[in-house]
Design an enzyme around this catalytic site. Structure first.
Site, PDB file in Angstrom:
ATOM      1  CB  SER A   5      20.303 -27.797 -44.778  1.00 28.82           C
ATOM      2  OG  SER A   5      19.641 -26.893 -43.933  1.00 28.82           O
ATOM      3  N   GLY A  11       6.403 -30.636 -46.130  1.00 23.20           N
ATOM      4  CA  GLY A  11       7.211 -30.043 -47.188  1.00 23.20           C
ATOM      5  C   GLY A  11       8.169 -31.037 -47.803  1.00 23.20           C
ATOM      6  CD  GLN A  18      12.396 -30.110 -47.311  1.00 24.29           C
ATOM      7  OE1 GLN A  18      11.564 -29.428 -47.918  1.00 24.29           O
ATOM      8  NE2 GLN A  18      12.231 -30.459 -46.053  1.00 24.29           N
ATOM      9  CE  LYS A  71       9.618 -34.606 -39.485  1.00 21.28           C
ATOM     10  NZ  LYS A  71       8.814 -33.438 -39.881  1.00 21.28           N
ATOM     11  CB  SER A  72      15.606 -36.510 -42.188  1.00 19.55           C
ATOM     12  OG  SER A  72      15.201 -35.290 -41.629  1.00 19.55           O
ATOM     13  CG  ASP A 121      14.433 -28.849 -38.523  1.00 19.89           C
ATOM     14  OD1 ASP A 121      13.844 -27.808 -38.889  1.00 19.89           O
ATOM     15  OD2 ASP A 121      14.372 -29.910 -39.162  1.00 19.89           O
ATOM     16  NE  ARG A 131      17.456 -37.212 -47.200  1.00 18.32           N
ATOM     17  CZ  ARG A 131      16.795 -36.211 -46.616  1.00 18.32           C
ATOM     18  NH1 ARG A 131      15.801 -36.477 -45.783  1.00 18.32           N
ATOM     19  NH2 ARG A 131      17.140 -34.952 -46.851  1.00 18.32           N
TER      20      ARG A 131
END
Length: 418
Positions: free
Chosen positions: A188, A91, A162, A20-21, A302, A25
């Site tokens: 993070s 988010g 983020q 997902k990350s 996470d 992007r």
């Protein structure tokens, strides 16, 4: 949706879905780019679909060929007079795109669902309004307009990575040079590094000196025409935990040299005592006697749910710290982890920024997912040790639309699950 998951051995092979990350992007870089991009993305989760949907509303042409490839024609021409951006519960979608719409000069309304309207946007919103944007909350709606101006930006490093990533993707689009200073303690950091990697892959020039970025304006992203989203280490952690709790599990599609910070799960599994074997694109985890340990998840929050499950099944006591930000996820994730494990008989003590878990034997029980995909996954993998009844099982689609199919495949020990 309620789901009953009977205890039983978990073994087999899992092809992990796309990160997902990284997908967020690369989708944004492609939509802001100069040429069409074919993005290989195995398993489009609800969050990835939300980002694609919002970029389409801003003028990108994004199509899914049904065979795992998203085709993106970049945003071109004038912005629509107004765009409604339905970001669901994502988010990442909201926080990445809020500065991007400012860079585009778009007038938009973000539509938020679930717990997203309650999740923080400060101080990102104040920084953006100080540089030309207008932002107004109205319940589950967030209205944003105006055009972001280049200049000197500063954001704390311990609220949300983020915020920083969203600005890094937006600032190259502005007409002049900008700086972005990251202040205070940085958490993070791996997620910010992923953003830097995506921008460099897109040909965007970044200068970084210690904790300050200098970004030239007037840049246009140029991703390669063919790109591939690598497998998701965050989701893989649950399946790897299943291997430590039951029988051998192999997860394929994982890049050994990935920039995803959550690949540290392999180190954590070894610290618990599990047997871990890794090659170029796959990891196999085998069970062994597990022992408690102390883990700081400040850089990889996470991972807290699968680590907490391992702790509940390990001999001795485990302390998980550095996880205060989990209180602002899809649920108060620290409270939800504790409640889930207690429902299954575990001994859990709350810490200011984490949990202390005394290992032992799990018992059958009912777990409420609290609308949080990672709590649902924790409960499902706990079925390697006990019968689990799960309330709200459908929320796993936020990050893995094939989760229950994959679990069924592991239960039967099939050669490969999807």
């Amino acid at each position: 949706m309620n789901q009953a998951v009977s205890t039983g051995p978990r073994t087999g092979s899992v092809r992990i879905p796309a990160s997902k990350s990284q997908a967020h992007r690369l989708l944004i870089c492609a939509a802001l780019g100069a040429q069409p991009v074919a993005l290989r993305c195995d398993g489009v989760s609800a969050d990835i679909a939300a980002t694609a949907r919002c970029l389409s509303a801003l003028g990108a042409d994004i199509t899914d060929d049904g065979a795992g490839t998203l085709r993106i024609d970049p945003i071109a021409g004038e912005m629509p007079a107004h765009a409604d951006l339905f970001c669901g519960e994502s988010g990442s979608t909201l926080r990445f795109l809020l500065p991007v719409v400012g860079a585009l000069g778009a007038d938009v309304t973000f539509h938020m669902e679930g717990r997203l309207p309650k999740r923080p946007l400060s101080p990102l919103d104040a920084v953006l309004t100080a540089h030309g944007m207008t932002i107004r909350r109205d319940g589950a709606l967030l209205h944003a307009g105006g055009r972001l101006r280049p200049g000197a930006f500063a954001l704390p490093g311990d609220v949300s990575s983020q915020y920083i990533s969203g600005l890094l993707m937006a600032l190259p689009r502005l007409p002049g040079e900008s700086t972005l200073a990251v202040t205070g303690r940085l958490e993070s950091a791996g997620y910010i590094a992923m953003t830097e990697d995506a921008l460099r892959l897109s040909g965007i020039r970044l200068q970084k000196r210690e904790r300050t970025y200098t970004i030239s304006g007037g840049q246009t992203a140029r991703l390669p025409a063919q790109c591939h989203v690598e497998g998701d280490w965050s989701n893989a952690a649950f399946w790897l935990a299943a291997g430590a709790l039951s029988r051998p599990v192999t997860v394929t599609g994982l890049q050994a040299e990935s920039g995803q910070g959550d690949r540290v799960i392999l180190e954590y599994l070894r610290r618990f005592g599990a047997e871990v074997e890794q090659n170029a694109d796959a990891v196999t985890v085998r069970p062994a006697p597990l022992r408690g340990c102390s883990l700081d998840v400040r850089s990889t929050p996470d991972l807290a749910p699968p680590l907490a499950l391992l702790a509940a099944c390990a001999a001795g006591t485990t302390r998980i710290t550095g996880a205060a930000r989990l209180r602002y996820k899809e649920s108060d994730r620290l409270a939800s982890i504790a409640a889930a494990l207690r429902a299954l008989g575990a001994d859990v003590r709350d810490l200011p920024d984490g949990l202390e878990i005394a290992g032992g034997r799990l018992t059958d029980g009912m777990v409420d997912a609290c609308g949080d995909h990672r709590i649902a996954m924790l409960a499902a993998i706990a079925s390697a040790r006990c019968d689990v009844r799960l309330r709200g099982a459908e929320c796993v689609e936020k990050s893995d639309p094939h989760f229950w199919q994959t679990l069924a495949g592991l239960r039967s020990g099939t050669e490969e699950s999807r």
